[in-house]
Design a protein around this motif. Structure first.
Motif, short mmCIF file in Angstrom:
data_model
loop_
_atom_site.label_atom_id
_atom_site.label_comp_id
_atom_site.label_asym_id
_atom_site.label_seq_id
_atom_site.Cartn_x
_atom_site.Cartn_y
_atom_site.Cartn_z
N THR A 106 35.23 64.07 55.49
CA THR A 106 35.53 63.97 56.78
C THR A 106 34.34 64.81 57.84
O THR A 106 34.35 66.13 57.35
CB THR A 106 37.10 64.01 57.31
N SER A 120 35.84 68.54 56.57
CA SER A 120 37.05 68.75 56.02
C SER A 120 37.37 67.71 55.25
O SER A 120 36.68 66.75 55.04
CB SER A 120 38.21 68.76 57.30
N LEU A 121 38.56 67.81 54.65
CA LEU A 121 39.04 66.78 53.64
C LEU A 121 40.32 66.08 54.26
O LEU A 121 41.23 66.66 54.52
CB LEU A 121 39.39 67.55 52.19
N ALA A 122 39.92 64.81 54.21
CA ALA A 122 41.02 64.09 54.66
C ALA A 122 42.50 64.21 54.06
O ALA A 122 42.28 64.46 52.62
CB ALA A 122 40.92 62.43 54.78
N GLY A 123 43.58 64.38 54.67
CA GLY A 123 44.77 64.82 53.98
C GLY A 123 45.05 66.11 53.64
O GLY A 123 45.99 66.50 53.17
N GLY A 124 44.21 66.98 53.90
CA GLY A 124 44.27 68.35 53.97
C GLY A 124 45.28 68.78 55.00
O GLY A 124 45.47 68.05 55.83
N ASN A 125 45.92 69.97 54.47
CA ASN A 125 47.17 70.34 55.34
C ASN A 125 46.85 71.50 55.77
O ASN A 125 47.91 72.27 56.33
CB ASN A 125 48.38 70.30 54.37
N THR A 126 45.91 72.32 55.98
CA THR A 126 45.76 73.57 56.53
C THR A 126 44.86 73.45 57.75
O THR A 126 44.74 74.43 58.65
CB THR A 126 44.80 74.34 55.66
N GLY A 127 44.39 72.34 58.15
CA GLY A 127 43.58 72.06 59.24
C GLY A 127 42.17 72.85 59.45
O GLY A 127 41.69 72.76 60.44
#
Lengths: 113, 114
Positions: B31, B94-101
């Motif tokens: 992303t 960023s990585l889609a589905g990442g959870n740190t924002g």
């Protein structure tokens, strides 16, 4: 219409003391908050984040506090070091992590040796 | 591990011209987001690309357009440049589905419009 506000443009603290950087927001839809640090001629680097379901998150010398009722968050750096001198941006998103970020104008932190 | 790389680092254009800025995301990221940072301001969101599609867009006119390629790299195009387009343009991956924002930013492309 500034939805994320960092009202103090600069802060100067003595090495070893606590630095407290403040941030206010107006959009009640924001549910995820982040702090970034930026050195001159470099891109911003991620420091720490917090979800709206929490009121505190800690990572080493850095702690972020969130007060949802006041729409206020703060970043505490303890102890402050000269290498912490940089511009600090508060950012927020309305749809959790990995969504578009709304940034404040930034605070320039100077840590005096 | 290469981080986010942007090119060119600096460029000067005149009003009315067009510009293309390029970005290669951090290895493993899919992303890409673009931000504009005017002097003394925080970064302002332009748009985000995922799977070669524009997924989100900020409050920027249609003169600002972008593209994402199959290798996840991205371009930002600005047509009919105005003096007010002078700014630092930041690319973040960023990585889609990442959870740190957590976004990883490049060093930016400094655009000056004369």
């Amino acid at each position: 219409d500034q939805q994320v506000k960092q009202n103090s443009p600069s802060l100067s603290v003595q090495e070893g003391r606590i630095s407290i950087l403040n941030c206010d927001y107006t959009n009640s839809m924001f549910d995820y908050f982040l702090w970034y640090k930026k050195y001159p001629a470099e891109g911003p680097t991620f420091l720490i984040s917090i979800s709206s379901i929490k009121d505190k998150n800690e990572d080493g010398r850095f702690t972020v506090f969130l007060n949802k009722s006041a729409k206020h968050l703060s970043l505490h750096i303890v102890p402050s070091q000269p290498g912490d001198s940089a511009v600090y941006f508060c950012a927020a998103s309305a749809h959790g992590a990995n969504s578009k970020l709304t940034f404040g104008k930034g605070i320039t932190l100077s840590v005096r040796p | 591990d290469a981080g986010v790389t942007q090119s060119p680092t600096h460029l000067i254009k005149t009003r009315g011209q067009q510009v293309t800025l390029r970005c290669s995301p951090k290895s493993g990221h899919d992303t890409v987001s673009w931000y504009q940072q005017a002097l003394g301001q925080g970064p302002q969101f332009i748009f985000q690309y995922y799977e070669e599609e524009e997924r989100q867009r900020g409050n920027f006119p249609d003169r600002f357009s972008g593209h994402q390629f199959p290798n996840y790299s991205s371009e930002l195009n600005v047509n009919a440049l105005l003096l007010g387009d002078s700014a630092l343009y930041l690319c973040a991956s960023s990585l889609a589905g990442g959870n740190t924002g957590e976004l990883f930013f490049g060093e930016g492309s400094r655009l000056t419009v004369l």
